[in-house]
Design an enzyme around this catalytic site. Sequence first.
Site, PDB file in Angstrom:
ATOM      1  N   ASP A  11      51.898  36.675  72.967  1.00  0.00           N
ATOM      2  CA  ASP A  11      50.927  37.454  72.204  1.00  0.00           C
ATOM      3  C   ASP A  11      51.654  38.689  71.652  1.00  0.00           C
ATOM      4  O   ASP A  11      52.838  38.886  71.921  1.00  0.00           O
ATOM      5  CB  ASP A  11      49.710  37.794  73.063  1.00  0.00           C
ATOM      6  CG  ASP A  11      50.018  38.755  74.200  1.00  0.00           C
ATOM      7  OD1 ASP A  11      51.197  38.858  74.594  1.00  0.00           O
ATOM      8  OD2 ASP A  11      49.092  39.390  74.706  1.00  0.00           O
ATOM      9  N   ASP A  37      53.085  40.287  76.745  1.00  0.00           N
ATOM     10  CA  ASP A  37      52.841  40.202  78.181  1.00  0.00           C
ATOM     11  C   ASP A  37      52.203  38.866  78.553  1.00  0.00           C
ATOM     12  O   ASP A  37      52.126  38.532  79.738  1.00  0.00           O
ATOM     13  CB  ASP A  37      52.023  41.385  78.704  1.00  0.00           C
ATOM     14  CG  ASP A  37      50.631  41.487  78.112  1.00  0.00           C
ATOM     15  OD1 ASP A  37      50.316  40.749  77.152  1.00  0.00           O
ATOM     16  OD2 ASP A  37      49.846  42.325  78.605  1.00  0.00           O
ATOM     17  N   ASP A  57      52.002  41.882  72.215  1.00  0.00           N
ATOM     18  CA  ASP A  57      52.767  42.809  73.059  1.00  0.00           C
ATOM     19  C   ASP A  57      53.582  42.071  74.112  1.00  0.00           C
ATOM     20  O   ASP A  57      54.188  42.697  74.978  1.00  0.00           O
ATOM     21  CB  ASP A  57      51.867  43.871  73.690  1.00  0.00           C
ATOM     22  CG  ASP A  57      50.928  43.329  74.750  1.00  0.00           C
ATOM     23  OD1 ASP A  57      50.476  42.174  74.616  1.00  0.00           O
ATOM     24  OD2 ASP A  57      50.623  44.064  75.704  1.00  0.00           O
ATOM     25  N   SER A  61      47.118  44.698  72.610  1.00  0.00           N
ATOM     26  CA  SER A  61      47.473  43.342  73.012  1.00  0.00           C
ATOM     27  C   SER A  61      47.170  42.341  71.900  1.00  0.00           C
ATOM     28  O   SER A  61      47.775  42.388  70.838  1.00  0.00           O
ATOM     29  CB  SER A  61      46.761  42.981  74.320  1.00  0.00           C
ATOM     30  OG  SER A  61      47.255  41.773  74.834  1.00  0.00           O
TER      31      SER A  61
END
Length: 556
Positions: free
Chosen positions: A296, A300, A298, A149
Amino acid sequence: MAGVGPADVERAARAWLAEDPDPETRAELAALLDAGDTAALAERFAGTLQFGTAGLRGEMGAGPMRMNRAVVIRAAAGLAAYLNRTAPGLVVIGYDARHRSADFARDTAAVLTGAGLRAALLPRPLPTPVVAFAIRHLGAVAGVVVTASHNPPRDNGYKVYLGDGSQIVPPADADIASEIAAVGPLAGVARPESGWEVLGEEVVEAYLARTGAALAPGGAREVSVVYTPMHGVGQATLVDAFARAGFPAPAGVAEQADPDPEFPTVAFPNPEEPGAMDLAFTRARAVGPDLVLANDPDADRCAAGVPDCSQGEGSWRMLRGDEVGALLATHLVRRGVRGTFAASIVSASLVGRIAAAAGLPYRETLTGFKWLGRVPGLAFGYEEALGYCVDPGGVRDKDGITAALLIAELAAELKADGGRTLTDLLDDIALEHGLHATDQLSVRVADLGLIAEALDRLRATPPTTLGDLPVTGAEDLRSGSAELPPTDGLRYALAGTGDVASARVIVRPSGTEPKLKCYLEVVVPVADRAMLPTARTRAAEALTAIRHDLSTAAGV
């Protein structure tokens, strides 16, 4: 591994070296052994990365305390054993653009295939919500995302979902961890060189087709946006989603547009971190958009920035996650969305008031979408760390792509309504429900023992006042309740005095980073619009005082 000496560590390292399948980490480990670097070896062999409800996450390198191919192969073998025992079938595997993510994903596909499961690898690095969508869309029994992440470049991670499209929760995490611990020598883990499926772009197409379900048909679309994926994997997916929804193409931040696992322009690739949004705001000052959006790495999570006239011409500020949560909740209520609204316990209480005023049910959960995604009848869920679920029928997890679409739609509708802004709507919300101001005390540590010491200190000597507000309730969240499972944390209720109606504080260790995190909220009633500046000043003063006293009480 208390009492383990250098000789034991060296034996463990040599045993690991003998079965490590990766030339890169073998070379690292061999160099440490040749140099007799007992301190570095002890760091890597002082235990094992613990598999929990966040899966695995840690610094990359050799040994059981690092993320590497050997650790991932064991994790995949344990997951395969668990699924073969409970729900064999298709497993979807996705990955981001971090160092080794593609390697870890392929190793996972090989191990699952070798264990007799069907493995389907996404076609390229893609946002985490695409995987969460694909699990349900394809009828998979589980999913894996290789991502850390918004952690620093040296980290990577391994996130596991079950067939409902939500991240694992107890007891599945402990059951999988037990299976991982039972994995024998890596030579006994079958890893064929082929046999898994590599999905085509049709799964991405299906996700993009679904993103429009989060939006009102025929709604306003004229809004100008600056967007950054923060060196992550969101760019292509978000730009495509915007085009399909009828929004103008966002202006990009060229320095951060392409995936780069080194994240060279930011200290931490997290929109919440100081300085992370600087390039986006510089681009905004050049372009003059209505709104700045960021994902961010990734994709999500979603961050939003707005002009800040109080700081002068050309100034911008990032909205807090709680502010975006309130904006999205208000937007969905006005659109007539029905169902349960939910937020994590560390988020502001404002969405609960918004839901109550609309006659909608509201639930609080523990931190993380592994809990929020499982709320029955969920219509909207959010957590203050920039995570929003606006289309649970498609993705029962936080989704920074659909959240960005919905924020853009709201900004466009406000703009069409006489040039109003997101800031104007925040003022309206404060007038209706009171000003809910939030802040954090976040302490990053090198020694995780410092976090345990701070919590022990607060448990041994609970504060009686914080910021001159009396503490009227102190709850140890380890005990659990009828509403919440046990978790490591403390919650304080504070009585209001003067022009502060109430306040609350939650203290907990971060689940994904070496941080002690303290979440603060104060509520200040607002009689009329002219009182808003005074209310904000008073709220800021109260938060500062609470933060100071809490820091002293915790010894951090």
